[in-house]
Design a protein around this motif. Structure first.
Motif, mmCIF file in Angstrom:
data_model
loop_
_atom_site.group_PDB
_atom_site.id
_atom_site.type_symbol
_atom_site.label_atom_id
_atom_site.label_comp_id
_atom_site.label_asym_id
_atom_site.label_seq_id
_atom_site.Cartn_x
_atom_site.Cartn_y
_atom_site.Cartn_z
ATOM 1 N N THR A 111 0.781 -1.122 -0.076
ATOM 2 C CA THR A 111 0.053 -0.133 -0.216
ATOM 3 C C THR A 111 0.978 1.230 -0.235
ATOM 4 O O THR A 111 2.262 1.243 0.259
ATOM 5 N N VAL A 112 0.271 2.399 -0.206
ATOM 6 C CA VAL A 112 0.957 3.664 -0.082
ATOM 7 C C VAL A 112 0.116 4.778 0.300
ATOM 8 O O VAL A 112 -1.044 4.531 0.103
ATOM 9 N N GLU A 113 0.774 5.594 1.200
ATOM 10 C CA GLU A 113 0.055 6.788 1.445
ATOM 11 C C GLU A 113 1.024 8.062 1.192
ATOM 12 O O GLU A 113 2.302 7.795 1.385
ATOM 13 N N SER A 114 0.467 9.208 0.520
ATOM 14 C CA SER A 114 1.123 10.364 0.503
ATOM 15 C C SER A 114 0.236 11.412 0.306
ATOM 16 O O SER A 114 -0.895 11.536 -0.168
ATOM 17 N N ASN A 115 0.976 12.489 0.560
ATOM 18 C CA ASN A 115 0.457 14.050 0.491
ATOM 19 C C ASN A 115 1.561 14.967 -0.342
ATOM 20 O O ASN A 115 2.844 14.882 0.197
ATOM 21 N N PRO A 116 1.098 15.637 -1.353
ATOM 22 C CA PRO A 116 2.273 16.490 -1.934
ATOM 23 C C PRO A 116 2.751 17.316 -1.053
ATOM 24 O O PRO A 116 2.191 17.893 -0.180
ATOM 25 N N GLY A 117 4.074 17.366 -0.907
ATOM 26 C CA GLY A 117 4.758 18.437 -0.274
ATOM 27 C C GLY A 117 5.187 17.888 1.308
ATOM 28 O O GLY A 117 6.105 18.499 1.685
#
Length: 214
Positions: A188-194
């Protein structure tokens, strides 16, 4: 691991300005060779995936050792780019039944991505913890992050968020997920720009796999 080229650079060339130019060009050549090796490896893995021949050589593995080996393999590259690399390991983790070399490839692909998209003074963490009947490994970074519209595509083959960037065919994450899937795990992946990204994958405990084939 110090290569022959590394030894030559550090020990045979005088440390003056003229030879710094030679060092720089040799470093560029070394990086180009490493990138070519990565491209060839990705193509070979992609072909293996297409043919459904992703065989695993399963053996008992210590999760701590897997994570520390990944750390050692990535530390020099991260440090060379001004990125801090750290480990966050649970005190006690059960053994896994896994293909050590294949999981090393998963860590390599996730780590290379994290380094590529994390600016200097950033931080990358390799973590391992218990997750029910599995061990969860996580490679998280403080890099540029992934947009919400790109996030569903990160495991697609040949997909790249930055199509102008060099360094691969967009197979790295797809290969990593395929290896994890073959072990009966999930990625799985979790991400937020910046703010960065966090890629996690689970590998079932040895006891679970042994029970499944008993």
């Amino acid at each position: 691991m110090q290569t022959v080229l590394d030894f030559t650079l550090e020990n045979l060339l005088p440390n003056d300005e003229s030879h710094q130019v030679v060092r720089r060009h040799l470093g560029i050549a070394r990086n180009a060779a490493m990138q070519m090796n990565q491209l060839v490896a990705e193509l070979l893995e992609g072909t293996t995936m297409d043919r459904g021949r992703l065989a695993l050589r399963l053996a008992a593995c210590d999760p701590h050792e897997l994570a520390r080996t990944a750390f050692d393999a990535l530390e020099a590259t991260a440090s060379g780019r001004g990125i801090t690399l750290s480990l966050d390991l649970a005190a006690s983790l059960p053994a896994l039944l896994a293909d050590r070399d294949r999981l090393a490839r998963v860590f390599s692909n996730l780590g290379a991505n994290a380094i590529r998209f994390t600016p200097p003074d950033g931080h990358i963490t390799i973590a391992a913890s218990r997750a029910d009947d599995a061990v969860r490994f996580t490679v998280s970074d403080t890099g540029i992050g992934i947009s919400a519209q790109d996030l569903p595509h990160v495991f697609d083959r040949f997909w790249r968020a930055d199509r102008n960037a060099s360094g691969g065919f967009g197979l790295g994450l797809a290969i990593a997920k395929c290896i994890v899937d073959a072990h009966g795990g999930t990625m799985t992946v979790e991400s937020n720009p910046g703010t960065g990204s966090s890629f996690s994958f689970t590998i079932p405990l040895a006891s679970q796999l042994e029970a499944a084939v008993a």
